[in-house]
Design a protein around this motif. Structure first.
Motif: not given
Length: 238
Positions: A101-121
């Motif tokens: 895979v050469k193109k990846l879009c990571l997106i938000n969703s209702y079931r994505v925990d908000k804390s995931y977006w602050s991960s150092p990863l």
């Protein structure tokens, strides 16, 4: 490590490199080469080939390189992935790089925990580290492009329709969906939801953007399993 990835600043002469970091440690501990042996190497975002060991000691290894082959063919795919939990994200980044895979879009969703977006990863360096591990496994050199989209609706309404145009546009969804289409080497846009899946509103928005729901059977798969299963079903072996 099936391929030793080389970077521009490794070169001490036009075809000679010196390594003294984790790559050197791996080569010394696992491959245990002697002068004259050859190793498989590749230049990041460039060609692959072989390198002859010139010298190896307790501090570094020097290699004479010959980069004369193209890297493996990439999948003609834009993958839209609801942001997984951090531990799963590491494995998933490695998997998508390994599978081409050469193109990846990571997106938000209702079931994505908000804390995931602050991960150092999600830091650029952390994402790059996992992608490089995947490339080393596959024997590839082309780094995937990863983008972050923290707002679902603006991405799906404003960006996704253009991405999906003139592609085989699909969303993996286990309910009210068609069977996964046969493998084909064709331009594809694929959306995969979070643990628990996309909610109905999100599926409807994805459909409005041109994506058709598909399933791979009755079993409900974790994201880290669904990604390789779907890619293996949608594309022929390269």
């Amino acid at each position: 490590m099936n391929l030793i990835l080389l970077f521009d600043d490794d070169f001490i002469a036009p075809a000679r490199v010196r390594l003294s970091d984790r790559r050197y440690a791996h080569i010394r501990a696992v491959q245990q080469p002697e002068a004259g042996q050859t190793l498989k190497v590749g230049l990041l975002n460039g060609a692959i080939g072989r390198a002859q060991v010139l010298r190896v000691d307790d501090q570094s290894i020097e290699l004479e390189t010959c980069l004369d082959q193209m890297p493996p063919t990439a999948l003609p795919l834009t993958l839209i992935l609801a942001l997984p939990r951090p531990k799963m994200l590491k494995r998933t980044l490695q998997t998508i790089a390994t599978m081409g895979v050469k193109k990846l879009c990571l997106i938000n969703s209702y079931r994505v925990d908000k804390s995931y977006w602050s991960s150092p990863l999600l830091a650029d360096a952390a994402i790059r580290e996992q992608l490089l591990l995947g490339l080393e496994q596959a024997g590839d050199t082309q780094v995937p492009d990863v983008s972050l989209h923290k707002r679902f609706k603006p991405f799906v309404e404003d960006e996704l329709p253009a991405i999906a145009t003139d592609t085989r546009a699909l969303v993996a969804h286990p309910y009210e969906a068609s069977e996964c289409p046969p493998a084909e080497q064709t331009l594809t846009t694929l959306a995969i939801g979070p643990e628990g899946g996309f909610i109905r509103y999100e599926v409807e928005k994805l459909q409005q953007a041109g994506l058709a729901p598909i399933h791979v059977g009755q079993r409900i798969l974790r994201v880290e399993t669904a990604v390789p299963v779907l890619l293996a079903r949608l594309f022929p072996p390269l």
